[in-house]
Write a protein that holds these residues in place. Structure first.
Motif, PDB file in Angstrom:
ATOM      1  N   HIS A  24     -11.710  -6.205  -0.053  1.00  0.00           N
ATOM      2  CA  HIS A  24     -10.324  -6.258   0.430  1.00  0.00           C
ATOM      3  C   HIS A  24      -9.722  -4.851   0.511  1.00  0.00           C
ATOM      4  N   VAL A  25      -9.923  -4.056  -0.522  1.00  0.00           N
ATOM      5  CA  VAL A  25      -9.390  -2.689  -0.551  1.00  0.00           C
ATOM      6  C   VAL A  25     -10.025  -1.857   0.561  1.00  0.00           C
ATOM      7  N   LEU A  26     -11.343  -1.915   0.684  1.00  0.00           N
ATOM      8  CA  LEU A  26     -12.042  -1.123   1.702  1.00  0.00           C
ATOM      9  C   LEU A  26     -11.668  -1.571   3.104  1.00  0.00           C
ATOM     10  N   ASP A  27     -11.540  -2.877   3.304  1.00  0.00           N
ATOM     11  CA  ASP A  27     -11.099  -3.388   4.611  1.00  0.00           C
ATOM     12  C   ASP A  27      -9.672  -2.935   4.913  1.00  0.00           C
ATOM     13  N   GLY A  28      -8.806  -3.023   3.899  1.00  0.00           N
ATOM     14  CA  GLY A  28      -7.410  -2.631   4.076  1.00  0.00           C
ATOM     15  C   GLY A  28      -7.249  -1.164   4.434  1.00  0.00           C
ATOM     16  N   LEU A  29      -8.202  -0.352   4.011  1.00  0.00           N
ATOM     17  CA  LEU A  29      -8.153   1.076   4.309  1.00  0.00           C
ATOM     18  C   LEU A  29      -9.046   1.440   5.497  1.00  0.00           C
ATOM     19  N   ARG A  30      -9.559   0.417   6.163  1.00  0.00           N
ATOM     20  CA  ARG A  30     -10.365   0.572   7.383  1.00  0.00           C
ATOM     21  C   ARG A  30     -11.581   1.471   7.163  1.00  0.00           C
ATOM     22  N   THR A 121      -9.262  -0.959  -8.130  1.00  0.00           N
ATOM     23  CA  THR A 121      -8.534  -0.446  -6.973  1.00  0.00           C
ATOM     24  C   THR A 121      -8.279   1.045  -7.136  1.00  0.00           C
ATOM     25  N   HIS A 122      -7.837   1.440  -8.305  1.00  0.00           N
ATOM     26  CA  HIS A 122      -7.562   2.843  -8.607  1.00  0.00           C
ATOM     27  C   HIS A 122      -8.823   3.692  -8.418  1.00  0.00           C
ATOM     28  N   GLY A 123      -9.936   3.204  -8.932  1.00  0.00           N
ATOM     29  CA  GLY A 123     -11.199   3.924  -8.803  1.00  0.00           C
ATOM     30  C   GLY A 123     -11.649   4.078  -7.358  1.00  0.00           C
ATOM     31  N   ILE A 124     -11.479   3.028  -6.568  1.00  0.00           N
ATOM     32  CA  ILE A 124     -11.849   3.100  -5.149  1.00  0.00           C
ATOM     33  C   ILE A 124     -10.976   4.120  -4.426  1.00  0.00           C
ATOM     34  N   LEU A 125      -9.689   4.124  -4.723  1.00  0.00           N
ATOM     35  CA  LEU A 125      -8.798   5.108  -4.091  1.00  0.00           C
ATOM     36  C   LEU A 125      -9.239   6.528  -4.429  1.00  0.00           C
ATOM     37  N   HIS A 126      -9.654   6.769  -5.667  1.00  0.00           N
ATOM     38  CA  HIS A 126     -10.182   8.089  -6.015  1.00  0.00           C
ATOM     39  C   HIS A 126     -11.436   8.409  -5.205  1.00  0.00           C
ATOM     40  N   LEU A 127     -12.316   7.426  -5.009  1.00  0.00           N
ATOM     41  CA  LEU A 127     -13.516   7.662  -4.202  1.00  0.00           C
ATOM     42  C   LEU A 127     -13.165   8.078  -2.778  1.00  0.00           C
ATOM     43  N   LEU A 128     -12.038   7.591  -2.297  1.00  0.00           N
ATOM     44  CA  LEU A 128     -11.606   7.885  -0.929  1.00  0.00           C
ATOM     45  C   LEU A 128     -10.751   9.150  -0.841  1.00  0.00           C
ATOM     46  N   HIS A 138       0.943  11.270  -6.440  1.00  0.00           N
ATOM     47  CA  HIS A 138       1.124  10.143  -7.346  1.00  0.00           C
ATOM     48  C   HIS A 138       1.864   9.011  -6.635  1.00  0.00           C
ATOM     49  N   LYS A 139       2.941   9.360  -5.969  1.00  0.00           N
ATOM     50  CA  LYS A 139       3.741   8.352  -5.267  1.00  0.00           C
ATOM     51  C   LYS A 139       2.914   7.649  -4.194  1.00  0.00           C
ATOM     52  N   GLU A 140       2.167   8.424  -3.413  1.00  0.00           N
ATOM     53  CA  GLU A 140       1.350   7.830  -2.353  1.00  0.00           C
ATOM     54  C   GLU A 140       0.254   6.933  -2.930  1.00  0.00           C
ATOM     55  N   MET A 141      -0.486   7.441  -3.918  1.00  0.00           N
ATOM     56  CA  MET A 141      -1.615   6.695  -4.460  1.00  0.00           C
ATOM     57  C   MET A 141      -1.170   5.416  -5.164  1.00  0.00           C
ATOM     58  N   PHE A 142      -0.164   5.516  -6.018  1.00  0.00           N
ATOM     59  CA  PHE A 142       0.260   4.347  -6.763  1.00  0.00           C
ATOM     60  C   PHE A 142       0.995   3.348  -5.870  1.00  0.00           C
ATOM     61  N   LEU A 148      -2.043  -2.803  -2.080  1.00  0.00           N
ATOM     62  CA  LEU A 148      -3.362  -3.427  -1.985  1.00  0.00           C
ATOM     63  C   LEU A 148      -3.509  -4.564  -3.000  1.00  0.00           C
ATOM     64  N   LEU A 149      -3.046  -4.351  -4.216  1.00  0.00           N
ATOM     65  CA  LEU A 149      -3.128  -5.408  -5.230  1.00  0.00           C
ATOM     66  C   LEU A 149      -2.240  -6.587  -4.881  1.00  0.00           C
ATOM     67  N   THR A 150      -1.045  -6.325  -4.357  1.00  0.00           N
ATOM     68  CA  THR A 150      -0.150  -7.406  -3.962  1.00  0.00           C
ATOM     69  C   THR A 150      -0.775  -8.223  -2.838  1.00  0.00           C
ATOM     70  N   SER A 151      -1.319  -7.563  -1.825  1.00  0.00           N
ATOM     71  CA  SER A 151      -1.920  -8.300  -0.709  1.00  0.00           C
ATOM     72  C   SER A 151      -3.159  -9.066  -1.162  1.00  0.00           C
ATOM     73  N   TRP A 152      -3.925  -8.530  -2.107  1.00  0.00           N
ATOM     74  CA  TRP A 152      -5.088  -9.226  -2.660  1.00  0.00           C
ATOM     75  C   TRP A 152      -4.643 -10.497  -3.393  1.00  0.00           C
ATOM     76  N   ARG A 153      -3.628 -10.377  -4.205  1.00  0.00           N
ATOM     77  CA  ARG A 153      -3.173 -11.530  -4.981  1.00  0.00           C
ATOM     78  C   ARG A 153      -2.538 -12.584  -4.084  1.00  0.00           C
ATOM     79  N   GLU A 154      -1.834 -12.149  -3.045  1.00  0.00           N
ATOM     80  CA  GLU A 154      -1.282 -13.110  -2.082  1.00  0.00           C
ATOM     81  C   GLU A 154      -2.406 -13.826  -1.344  1.00  0.00           C
ATOM     82  N   LYS A 155      -3.419 -13.107  -0.985  1.00  0.00           N
ATOM     83  CA  LYS A 155      -4.582 -13.680  -0.289  1.00  0.00           C
ATOM     84  C   LYS A 155      -5.267 -14.733  -1.160  1.00  0.00           C
TER      85      LYS A 155
END
Length: 158
Positions: A24-30, A121-128, A138-142, A148-155
């Motif tokens: 979900h995270v990787l798809d969301g970030l294309r 999710t945090h770890g994947i964002l660091h990988l990217l 900090h503001k952008e990443m968090f 991403l977490l909200t959309s995952w939980r809604e899904k």
């Protein structure tokens, strides 16, 4: 998208949920659909060893990221959805420590599963290439992490 989740921690974890979240995270970030990601869950001794070796910091930590290829989300690299012939890549490894996550979850008042999702999710964002050393980073990443977490939980319906 290939996501491999290996649990060597000795703690029961919902590996399929972590794999689904990662996709979900990787798809969301294309990120390229043929990219590969490894998520490894380890015990505190293994995490301590990794933390000391790679970060030169004592004791265990909650999450570490080990990037492999310089893979970036589509919207950051200037890529587009038409850029289908871009080469897939080995994204890297996210290493999680469920024992540390459990303590943090208890302190934060939510489940260990929720904490592991946040850390993954945090770890994947660091990988990217995302970081949080500077206030704007900090503001952008968090912010992105929360979206991403909200959309995952809604899904998932919760």
């Amino acid at each position: 998208m290939t996501v491999e989740v290996v649990n060597e921690s000795g703690v029961p974890v919902d590996e399929s949920a972590l794999a689904g979240l990662s996709r979900h995270v990787l798809d969301g970030l294309r990120v390229h659909p043929l990219a590969e990601l490894s998520v490894l869950l380890v015990d505190e001794a293994a995490m301590t060893e990794l933390h000391e070796k790679w970060m030169d910091e004592p004791g265990p930590t909650d999450v570490l990221s080990f990037p492999m290829d310089e893979l970036r989300p589509g919207h950051l690299s200037g890529g587009s959805d038409e850029d289908e012939d871009a080469d897939p890549a080995l994204l890297g490894d996210v290493v999680l420590c469920p024992a540390v996550a459990e303590r943090q979850a208890r302190d934060a008042g939510h489940s260990t599963g929720d904490e592991l999702e946040l850390l993954c999710t945090h770890g994947i964002l660091h990988l990217l290439g995302f970081d949080h050393a500077e206030p704007d980073e900090h503001k952008e990443m968090f912010g992105l992490q929360a979206e991403l977490l909200t959309s995952w939980r809604e899904k998932r319906g919760g």
